[in-house]
Scaffold this motif. Sequence first.
Motif, PDB file in Angstrom:
ATOM      1  N   ASN A  53       0.735  -1.142  -0.088  1.00  0.00           N
ATOM      2  CA  ASN A  53       0.168  -0.148   0.040  1.00  0.00           C
ATOM      3  C   ASN A  53       0.798   1.251  -0.048  1.00  0.00           C
ATOM      4  OD1 ASN A  53      -2.808  -0.699   0.304  1.00  0.00           O
ATOM      5  ND2 ASN A  53      -2.286  -1.849   1.625  1.00  0.00           N
ATOM      6  N   PRO A  54       0.298   2.452  -0.488  1.00  0.00           N
ATOM      7  CA  PRO A  54       1.073   3.643  -0.374  1.00  0.00           C
ATOM      8  C   PRO A  54       2.008   4.004   0.579  1.00  0.00           C
ATOM      9  CG  PRO A  54      -1.075   3.866  -1.129  1.00  0.00           C
ATOM     10  CD  PRO A  54      -1.191   2.759  -0.976  1.00  0.00           C
ATOM     11  N   THR A  55       1.503   4.011   1.709  1.00  0.00           N
ATOM     12  CA  THR A  55       2.310   4.405   2.849  1.00  0.00           C
ATOM     13  C   THR A  55       2.945   3.329   3.802  1.00  0.00           C
ATOM     14  OG1 THR A  55       0.724   4.379   4.580  1.00  0.00           O
ATOM     15  CG2 THR A  55       0.915   6.257   3.289  1.00  0.00           C
ATOM     16  N   GLY A  56       2.885   1.909   2.899  1.00  0.00           N
ATOM     17  CA  GLY A  56       3.634   0.861   3.400  1.00  0.00           C
ATOM     18  C   GLY A  56       2.818   0.150   4.358  1.00  0.00           C
ATOM     19  N   SER A  57       1.540   0.402   4.766  1.00  0.00           N
ATOM     20  CA  SER A  57       0.969  -0.683   5.635  1.00  0.00           C
ATOM     21  C   SER A  57      -0.703  -0.470   5.056  1.00  0.00           C
ATOM     22  CB  SER A  57       0.906  -0.120   6.855  1.00  0.00           C
ATOM     23  OG  SER A  57      -0.162   0.797   7.355  1.00  0.00           O
ATOM     24  N   TYR A  58      -1.540  -1.853   5.733  1.00  0.00           N
ATOM     25  CA  TYR A  58      -2.669  -1.845   5.256  1.00  0.00           C
ATOM     26  C   TYR A  58      -3.604  -0.681   5.788  1.00  0.00           C
ATOM     27  CZ  TYR A  58      -3.946  -2.635  10.159  1.00  0.00           C
ATOM     28  OH  TYR A  58      -4.454  -2.559  11.557  1.00  0.00           O
ATOM     29  N   LYS A  59      -3.169   0.195   6.373  1.00  0.00           N
ATOM     30  CA  LYS A  59      -3.908   1.422   7.228  1.00  0.00           C
ATOM     31  C   LYS A  59      -4.405   2.153   6.039  1.00  0.00           C
ATOM     32  CE  LYS A  59      -2.785   0.407  11.412  1.00  0.00           C
ATOM     33  NZ  LYS A  59      -3.826  -0.050  12.365  1.00  0.00           N
ATOM     34  N   ASP A  60      -3.932   2.292   4.919  1.00  0.00           N
ATOM     35  CA  ASP A  60      -4.406   3.133   3.803  1.00  0.00           C
ATOM     36  C   ASP A  60      -5.825   2.925   3.213  1.00  0.00           C
ATOM     37  OD1 ASP A  60      -1.683   4.315   3.901  1.00  0.00           O
ATOM     38  OD2 ASP A  60      -0.796   3.254   2.308  1.00  0.00           O
ATOM     39  N   ARG A  61      -6.304   1.384   3.426  1.00  0.00           N
ATOM     40  CA  ARG A  61      -7.283   0.842   3.006  1.00  0.00           C
ATOM     41  C   ARG A  61      -8.350   1.464   3.915  1.00  0.00           C
ATOM     42  NH1 ARG A  61      -7.488  -3.898   0.394  1.00  0.00           N
ATOM     43  NH2 ARG A  61      -5.506  -4.807   0.277  1.00  0.00           N
ATOM     44  N   ALA A  87      -0.752   6.742  11.691  1.00  0.00           N
ATOM     45  CA  ALA A  87      -0.407   8.209  11.796  1.00  0.00           C
ATOM     46  C   ALA A  87       0.004   8.588  10.363  1.00  0.00           C
ATOM     47  CB  ALA A  87       0.559   8.746  12.852  1.00  0.00           C
ATOM     48  N   SER A  88       0.870   7.632   9.823  1.00  0.00           N
ATOM     49  CA  SER A  88       1.469   8.144   8.353  1.00  0.00           C
ATOM     50  C   SER A  88       0.473   8.122   7.551  1.00  0.00           C
ATOM     51  CB  SER A  88       2.681   7.354   8.205  1.00  0.00           C
ATOM     52  OG  SER A  88       2.768   6.039   8.658  1.00  0.00           O
ATOM     53  N   ALA A  89      -0.366   7.124   7.549  1.00  0.00           N
ATOM     54  CA  ALA A  89      -1.598   6.956   6.575  1.00  0.00           C
ATOM     55  C   ALA A  89      -2.429   8.237   6.818  1.00  0.00           C
ATOM     56  CB  ALA A  89      -2.379   5.576   6.929  1.00  0.00           C
ATOM     57  N   SER A 112      10.989   4.728  13.918  1.00  0.00           N
ATOM     58  CA  SER A 112      11.687   5.751  13.299  1.00  0.00           C
ATOM     59  C   SER A 112      11.164   6.215  11.698  1.00  0.00           C
ATOM     60  CB  SER A 112      13.222   5.925  13.425  1.00  0.00           C
ATOM     61  OG  SER A 112      13.659   4.890  12.585  1.00  0.00           O
ATOM     62  N   GLY A 113      10.881   5.116  11.047  1.00  0.00           N
ATOM     63  CA  GLY A 113      10.300   5.321   9.629  1.00  0.00           C
ATOM     64  C   GLY A 113       9.014   5.878   9.655  1.00  0.00           C
ATOM     65  N   THR A 295       1.312  -6.959   7.407  1.00  0.00           N
ATOM     66  CA  THR A 295       0.483  -5.697   7.671  1.00  0.00           C
ATOM     67  C   THR A 295       1.464  -4.489   7.279  1.00  0.00           C
ATOM     68  OG1 THR A 295       0.978  -5.770   9.930  1.00  0.00           O
ATOM     69  CG2 THR A 295      -1.430  -6.562   9.095  1.00  0.00           C
ATOM     70  N   GLY A 296       2.698  -4.549   7.450  1.00  0.00           N
ATOM     71  CA  GLY A 296       3.276  -3.252   7.293  1.00  0.00           C
ATOM     72  C   GLY A 296       4.645  -3.521   6.794  1.00  0.00           C
ATOM     73  N   HIS A 297       5.399  -2.632   6.133  1.00  0.00           N
ATOM     74  CA  HIS A 297       6.759  -2.708   5.717  1.00  0.00           C
ATOM     75  C   HIS A 297       7.992  -2.782   6.567  1.00  0.00           C
ATOM     76  CE1 HIS A 297       9.817  -2.553   2.615  1.00  0.00           C
ATOM     77  NE2 HIS A 297       9.056  -2.715   1.710  1.00  0.00           N
ATOM     78  N   GLY A 298       8.816  -3.685   6.364  1.00  0.00           N
ATOM     79  CA  GLY A 298      10.080  -3.667   7.298  1.00  0.00           C
ATOM     80  C   GLY A 298      10.857  -2.235   7.256  1.00  0.00           C
ATOM     81  N   LEU A 299      10.622  -1.478   6.448  1.00  0.00           N
ATOM     82  CA  LEU A 299      11.508  -0.061   6.230  1.00  0.00           C
ATOM     83  C   LEU A 299      10.979   0.753   7.251  1.00  0.00           C
ATOM     84  CD1 LEU A 299      12.189   0.297   2.621  1.00  0.00           C
ATOM     85  CD2 LEU A 299      13.775  -0.381   4.308  1.00  0.00           C
TER      86      LEU A 299
END
Length: 327
Positions: A53-61, A87-89, A112-113, A295-299
């Motif tokens: 997903n665009p911010t790197g987690s399922y939260k964007d849905r 928060a980032s989404a 931190s990411g 659910t979310g990216h390692g970075l």
Amino acid sequence: MALPLIERFRDRLPVTEATPVISLGEGSTPLLRAPRLSERYGAEVWLKWEAANPTGSYKDRGMTVAVSKAVEEGAEAVVVASTGNTASAAAAYAAKAGIGALVLQPAGAVASGKVAQSRMYGATVLDVRGTFDEALAAARALAARGTHSLVNSVNPYRREGQKTAVFEIVEELGGVPDAIYLPYGGGGNTTSYGQAFAELGGMPSRLIAAEARNRPHTVASAIRIAEPAHRGTAERAIRTTEGALVTLEDDAILAAWSDLARGEGLFCEPSSAAGIAALRVELPPPGSTVVCIVTGHGLKDPAAAEAHAPEPIEVDADPDAIAEAAR
Ligand code: F0G
């Protein structure tokens, strides 16, 4: 190009022609067959790679729906309490919508990411002296004053958006899998999946929700939540689907996290491996088809990787030294 999630599932979401579609190209994420996990468990194991997903987690849905509805309702700013991904989404979709975002994060407890993302998207980021639960109570109280629209998953539009992951899985597999394994923090996502199965009718997948035993201090910072806001509905979804609640030690989460990167080529954040770790506890029946939600990216959490992955070896730019070091 993939359709915005709201367009793809318009008939199953609470949107109308009057709803502006605030999209960053979310949803339609890869469903990947996991050959090594499948072999280990004698089952057909699939991974839903929500980090795409665009911010790197399922939260964007959920956020595309919540922010679109907030804009429709005239909101000028959103507020969210978060362990980082929500928060980032929220910050990203608010930026796309051209409205403000206020992030309340437990001070010193967010990877931190995620903090970097929220800051870059232009959110006002506040380090709240307190736990996630305390920050959520503050966000609710602030939203009640009418200055900000609350986009935590207590906002029903978030859960409506999140249920679409199930629709994608069922569409792609041509039916419901025998079980879906997913991390359980606040329980919003488990609740959403339960809602999806209620809407689909017929036999649901067993929902296997995996929480950290050490909820308040787990290494998996995304699910560092002492008191799940959605405990009642999440655990009802588990019971209704004849699923299971699995409680994991941090070591088991970290082992699954590392295995997933090395064995399947997917680098997620630690919390996102909880569903995979739960495979060991709630064994898939031989020959069954199961999906683990990553659910979310390692970075998002570089410090976790730095603490647990092998260090690089320093060498001179000399082929003999390099060949020696590479042995
Ligand atoms: N996986 C990731 C990557 C998360 O960020 C979260 C929750 C979960 C799983 C758990 O989902 O809460 O619906 O049971 N993150 C929230 C946040 C709390 O603020 O980003 P849940």
